[in-house]
Write an enzyme that holds these catalytic residues in place. Structure first.
Site, PDB file in Angstrom:
ATOM      1  N   HIS A 183      42.784  10.583 -28.092  1.00 28.55           N
ATOM      2  CA  HIS A 183      44.032   9.808 -28.115  1.00 28.55           C
ATOM      3  C   HIS A 183      45.205  10.642 -27.621  1.00 28.55           C
ATOM      4  O   HIS A 183      45.111  11.865 -27.531  1.00 28.55           O
ATOM      5  CB  HIS A 183      44.321   9.312 -29.532  1.00 28.55           C
ATOM      6  CG  HIS A 183      44.076  10.355 -30.583  1.00 28.55           C
ATOM      7  ND1 HIS A 183      42.943  10.389 -31.357  1.00 28.55           N
ATOM      8  CD2 HIS A 183      44.791  11.446 -30.957  1.00 28.55           C
ATOM      9  CE1 HIS A 183      42.984  11.431 -32.176  1.00 28.55           C
ATOM     10  NE2 HIS A 183      44.099  12.097 -31.950  1.00 28.55           N
ATOM     11  N   GLN A 251      48.967   7.512 -32.876  1.00 29.72           N
ATOM     12  CA  GLN A 251      47.922   8.115 -32.019  1.00 29.72           C
ATOM     13  C   GLN A 251      47.165   6.986 -31.315  1.00 29.72           C
ATOM     14  O   GLN A 251      46.385   6.271 -31.945  1.00 29.72           O
ATOM     15  CB  GLN A 251      46.960   8.965 -32.875  1.00 29.72           C
ATOM     16  CG  GLN A 251      47.609  10.241 -33.404  1.00 29.72           C
ATOM     17  CD  GLN A 251      46.831  10.899 -34.541  1.00 29.72           C
ATOM     18  OE1 GLN A 251      46.513  10.247 -35.526  1.00 29.72           O
ATOM     19  NE2 GLN A 251      46.555  12.189 -34.418  1.00 29.72           N
ATOM     20  N   ASP A 283      38.404  17.706 -29.736  1.00 30.78           N
ATOM     21  CA  ASP A 283      38.749  17.058 -31.001  1.00 30.78           C
ATOM     22  C   ASP A 283      38.139  15.652 -31.061  1.00 30.78           C
ATOM     23  O   ASP A 283      38.207  14.890 -30.088  1.00 30.78           O
ATOM     24  CB  ASP A 283      40.286  16.968 -31.093  1.00 30.78           C
ATOM     25  CG  ASP A 283      40.742  16.390 -32.411  1.00 30.78           C
ATOM     26  OD1 ASP A 283      40.420  16.972 -33.455  1.00 30.78           O
ATOM     27  OD2 ASP A 283      41.412  15.330 -32.395  1.00 30.78           O
ATOM     28  N   GLU A 325      33.905  18.691 -32.064  1.00 30.06           N
ATOM     29  CA  GLU A 325      34.294  18.593 -33.484  1.00 30.06           C
ATOM     30  C   GLU A 325      33.817  17.241 -34.021  1.00 30.06           C
ATOM     31  O   GLU A 325      34.594  16.301 -34.183  1.00 30.06           O
ATOM     32  CB  GLU A 325      35.817  18.744 -33.610  1.00 30.06           C
ATOM     33  CG  GLU A 325      36.303  18.803 -35.035  1.00 30.06           C
ATOM     34  CD  GLU A 325      36.988  17.528 -35.536  1.00 30.06           C
ATOM     35  OE1 GLU A 325      37.150  17.386 -36.751  1.00 30.06           O
ATOM     36  OE2 GLU A 325      37.360  16.673 -34.699  1.00 30.06           O
ATOM     37  N   HIS A 394      41.313  23.313 -41.591  1.00 34.52           N
ATOM     38  CA  HIS A 394      42.573  22.602 -41.841  1.00 34.52           C
ATOM     39  C   HIS A 394      42.332  21.195 -42.385  1.00 34.52           C
ATOM     40  O   HIS A 394      43.243  20.549 -42.873  1.00 34.52           O
ATOM     41  CB  HIS A 394      43.383  22.530 -40.552  1.00 34.52           C
ATOM     42  CG  HIS A 394      42.755  21.629 -39.534  1.00 34.52           C
ATOM     43  ND1 HIS A 394      41.597  21.968 -38.858  1.00 34.52           N
ATOM     44  CD2 HIS A 394      43.077  20.391 -39.110  1.00 34.52           C
ATOM     45  CE1 HIS A 394      41.257  20.985 -38.054  1.00 34.52           C
ATOM     46  NE2 HIS A 394      42.136  20.014 -38.185  1.00 34.52           N
ATOM     47  N   ASP A 395      41.085  20.700 -42.248  1.00 36.68           N
ATOM     48  CA  ASP A 395      40.795  19.333 -42.675  1.00 36.68           C
ATOM     49  C   ASP A 395      40.230  19.306 -44.093  1.00 36.68           C
ATOM     50  O   ASP A 395      39.968  20.341 -44.708  1.00 36.68           O
ATOM     51  CB  ASP A 395      39.826  18.677 -41.690  1.00 36.68           C
ATOM     52  CG  ASP A 395      40.562  18.131 -40.467  1.00 36.68           C
ATOM     53  OD1 ASP A 395      41.754  17.782 -40.597  1.00 36.68           O
ATOM     54  OD2 ASP A 395      39.950  18.054 -39.390  1.00 36.68           O
TER      55      ASP A 395
HETATM   56  C1  GLC Z   1      40.307  15.899 -35.957  1.00 34.38           C
HETATM   57  C2  GLC Z   1      41.263  16.921 -36.516  1.00 34.38           C
HETATM   58  C3  GLC Z   1      42.112  16.257 -37.568  1.00 34.38           C
HETATM   59  C4  GLC Z   1      42.875  15.120 -36.935  1.00 34.38           C
HETATM   60  C5  GLC Z   1      41.932  14.155 -36.207  1.00 34.38           C
HETATM   61  C6  GLC Z   1      42.691  13.229 -35.299  1.00 34.38           C
HETATM   62  O1  GLC Z   1      39.420  15.444 -36.899  1.00 34.38           O
HETATM   63  O2  GLC Z   1      40.573  18.010 -37.029  1.00 34.38           O
HETATM   64  O3  GLC Z   1      42.989  17.174 -38.157  1.00 34.38           O
HETATM   65  O4  GLC Z   1      43.585  14.421 -37.930  1.00 34.38           O
HETATM   66  O5  GLC Z   1      41.010  14.850 -35.378  1.00 34.38           O
HETATM   67  O6  GLC Z   1      43.120  13.893 -34.148  1.00 34.38           O
END
Ligand code: GLC
Length: 648
Positions: A183, A251, A283, A325, A394-395
């Site tokens: 996005h 987004q 991502d 990811e 971070h998640d």
């Molecule tokens: C991934 C990132 C996360 C974000 C999501 C949307 O999962 O790690 O932090 O909110 O993508 O971009």
């Protein structure tokens, strides 16, 4: 496969761009030809019936060639060196850290001065959390990008990034950044043009005149942020349309059914490659293709698209590896390495999210059976690919592993997850953890977990109570969690702050741009006075930092830790202890982890079933030598302890 017309066509295009295909550009030419058929067939699978298919295919050849032409000589040399060393990223030499530049040290210009800190710790690979332009307050931690080529003013300039990269290369450090592929921000130029009514740009997104298709899509689409951003579409008043927004409403999901979007984003990917990025974090790749009536996640076309990206990157910038990811169900994660003929030809890396989650499971229950049940899937990773192993990032922590893994261990999946959510979410009466539930879905009762490594391991509560034993236990747990993932195989990725035990930071609650997202509690702002404590003997910071440093050092010293698909899980005859062997030629390392709050007893027999039985074992962690006892005697593991036993 040889394809006369395709190869002639590419030949002609390269000659037109004045490439010296028999001379200095021969390696590039060879790579192009070797990958051309696969490239064409993947492209045709996705776009063969699109009216712009041929036009965009030609543009794609140009995008790839131009990226190669722009690739600095130093990077081309580095590409060669990486390729000459086998598969460079399987090495046990690499340990990473993921960090927010602003929260770590203010801005990019301050980063070079911090390289010594990483060196001291042993970290030689940095993941900089998103640094490209993103509207403040509506940025999702930078994952809502409004300009893929401009470093956000908050972090500095592209030049600062280049200076940092040059310094890192001189220190033999690797760099990772994100490409937020799924996005853009609603403030990206493409989105602005779409809002302004430009049909070409409206086609860059999933835009609809009314709710009929959005309603049809939403029937089968799970919500990602049900609390902060329910639904998967957002109304755009400027053009009176609905746009797909799977994550937050700011987004906008890119429409990869349009090959023009693919080519434009590939150009961005190769732009990052030419900045010298060693590993590109793609991502949210699970979401990049949508079909009505499906969950719009993990679709076969998403894999085709990633394979296509891999082919293009391999031609233009072969030294850059790709990390997908995909934080999805265990079976689905494995597919991001490629399947069938495309095995090991999709993403080079994936996050070992299953392993991460089952480690938290084992820590809460003191029982490793769910962790063990998950290994059958995790072990399917093909040779030549690798994991990013981690305990925190971070998640949030998702509990998305399969129900059968829980029921195989003898638990009821619903009750088991409920226990874990209470244990880490801070509502369980005896849990030492301080965390919170993230994205609770009232319809499904699904929830994930926020909290820092230290707080989830009990350090926050222990410090508040000033309880020495509890502090020691928390430190033990932190190190246990890190150690399991450090020696599994793959590149360990520390999350900044965890190397010295940062607990949750609640200041996000005062910032309206963050307060709706409790993941910020585990994204600390570094206080360098606190970090200086790493040099104060006996401080908590020093204890965790030094131990982490030691773990990294050991990884580098032990060649059997490189990710050569040489892990073998042990049947340990004790539900509290997990163990695996890492073997290389004659060398054998038994790694044992006790998840129990009590001592665990292991019969020596458990270590004798794998080739020549050991007689003497040397523990690299405690520097102790053990003489292996009789089958009916025990090796005793202290509570929350681990052992890295080399067969001597
Ligand atoms: C991934 C990132 C996360 C974000 C999501 C949307 O999962 O790690 O932090 O909110 O993508 O971009």
């Amino acid at each position: 496969m040889y394809n006369y017309s395709l190869h002639q066509h590419i030949n002609q295009s390269l000659l037109k761009m004045e490439l010296d295909i028999t001379g200095k550009d021969n390696l590039f030419y060879t790579r192009f030809m070797a990958n051309a058929s696969a490239l064409r067939s993947l492209y045709t699978d996705l776009y063969g019936s699109h009216q712009k298919a041929e036009e965009v295919f030609n543009a794609l050849i140009n995008t790839i060639s131009q990226a190669y032409i722009n690739r600095p000589d130093a990077l081309q040399k580095a590409d060669l060196i990486k390729q000459q060393n086998g598969i460079w990223f399987l090495s046990n030499d690499i340990t990473g850290m993921s960090l927010y530049v602003d929260r770590f040290c203010g801005n990019l210009a301050n980063m070079p001065a911090k390289l010594d800190y990483f060196k001291e710790l042993g970290v030689n690979f940095l993941h900089l959390m998103p640094i490209f332009e993103s509207p403040q307050g509506e940025s999702d931690g930078g994952y809502a990008v409004s300009n893929f080529r401009k470093v956000d003013d908050r972090f500095g300039t592209l030049e600062d990034l280049q200076t940092l990269k040059a310094k890192m290369s001189a220190e033999q450090m690797y760099l990772m950044v994100d490409i937020v592929l799924n996005h853009t921000s609603y403030r990206h130029e493409w989105a602005e043009k779409a809002k302004g009514g430009d049909k070409n740009y409206q086609d860059y997104f999933y835009m609809f005149d009314d709710r009929s298709l959005p309603d049809a899509y939403e029937k089968a689409m799970p919500e990602i942020f049900p609390e902060a951003a329910p639904g998967s579409f957002t109304y755009v008043p400027e053009c009176n349309k609905w746009v797909m927004t799977v994550f937050h409403n700011y987004q906008w999901d890119l429409n990869y059914k349009n090959p023009v979007v693919f080519n434009a984003m590939l150009d961005n990917i190769l732009f990052y490659a030419n900045l010298g990025i060693d590993i590109l974090r793609i991502d949210a790749p699970a979401f990049i293709w949508k079909e009505v009536g499906t969950s719009c996640q993990n679709l076969p076309q998403a894999h085709t698209l990633l394979q296509l990206i891999k082919q293009c990157v391999q031609i233009a910038a072969p030294g850059m590896a790709l990390l997908g990811e995909a934080i999805v169900a265990p079976k689905e994660i494995l597919k991001y390495f490629g399947t069938g003929l495309a095995t090991a030809k999709e993403c080079d890396f994936a996050y070992n999210a299953t392993q991460m989650a089952v480690q938290w499971d084992a820590l809460a229950t003191g029982d490793v059976r769910v962790l063990m049940a998950a290994q059958e899937e995790v072990l399917k990773k093909p040779y030549g690919t690798s994991w990013i192993t981690y305990t925190r990032c971070h998640d949030d922590i998702g509990l998305g592993y399969e129900d059968y893994m829980i029921s195989d261990a003898g638990f009821n999946p619903y009750e088991h997850r409920k226990f874990l959510k209470e244990y880490y979410g801070g509502t369980h009466p005896v849990s030492p953890a301080t965390g919170a539930l993230f994205s609770v879905n009232p319809k499904t009762q699904d929830a994930r977990i926020s909290g820092s490594l230290a707080s989830l391991c009990g350090l926050e509560k222990a410090l508040a109570a000033n309880h020495e034993t509890a502090i020691n236990t928390a430190v033990q747990k932190i190190l246990l969690m890190q150690a399991v993932s450090f020696f599994l195989g793959g590149v360990p990725m520390l999350f900044y702050g965890d190397e010295l035990g940062y607990t949750n930071d609640y200041s996000y609650l005062e910032d309206p741009g963050k307060s709706y997202d409790n993941r910020w509690m585990h994204r600390p702002v570094i206080d360098w006075n606190k970090n200086d404590q790493i040099h104060i003997e006996g401080s908590i910071e020093q204890r965790i930092f030094t131990a982490t440093q030691q773990l990294i050092k050991l990884r580098k010293q032990l060649p059997m830790i490189a990710d050569n698909k040489n892990i073998h899980w042990l049947n340990i005859y004790n539900i509290h202890v997990a163990g695996y062997i890492r073997a290389l030629n004659e060398k054998k390392l038994f790694c044992l982890y006790n998840f129990s709050n009590r001592a665990s007893y292991l019969t020596w027999y458990a270590l004798k079933e794998h080739g020549i039985p050991p007689t003497v074992l040397f523990d690299h962690w405690s520097k102790t030598t053990y003489t292996v006892g009789r089958d009916d005697e025990y090796f005793i593991l202290a509570p929350y302890s681990f052992y890295l036993l080399e067969q001597m």
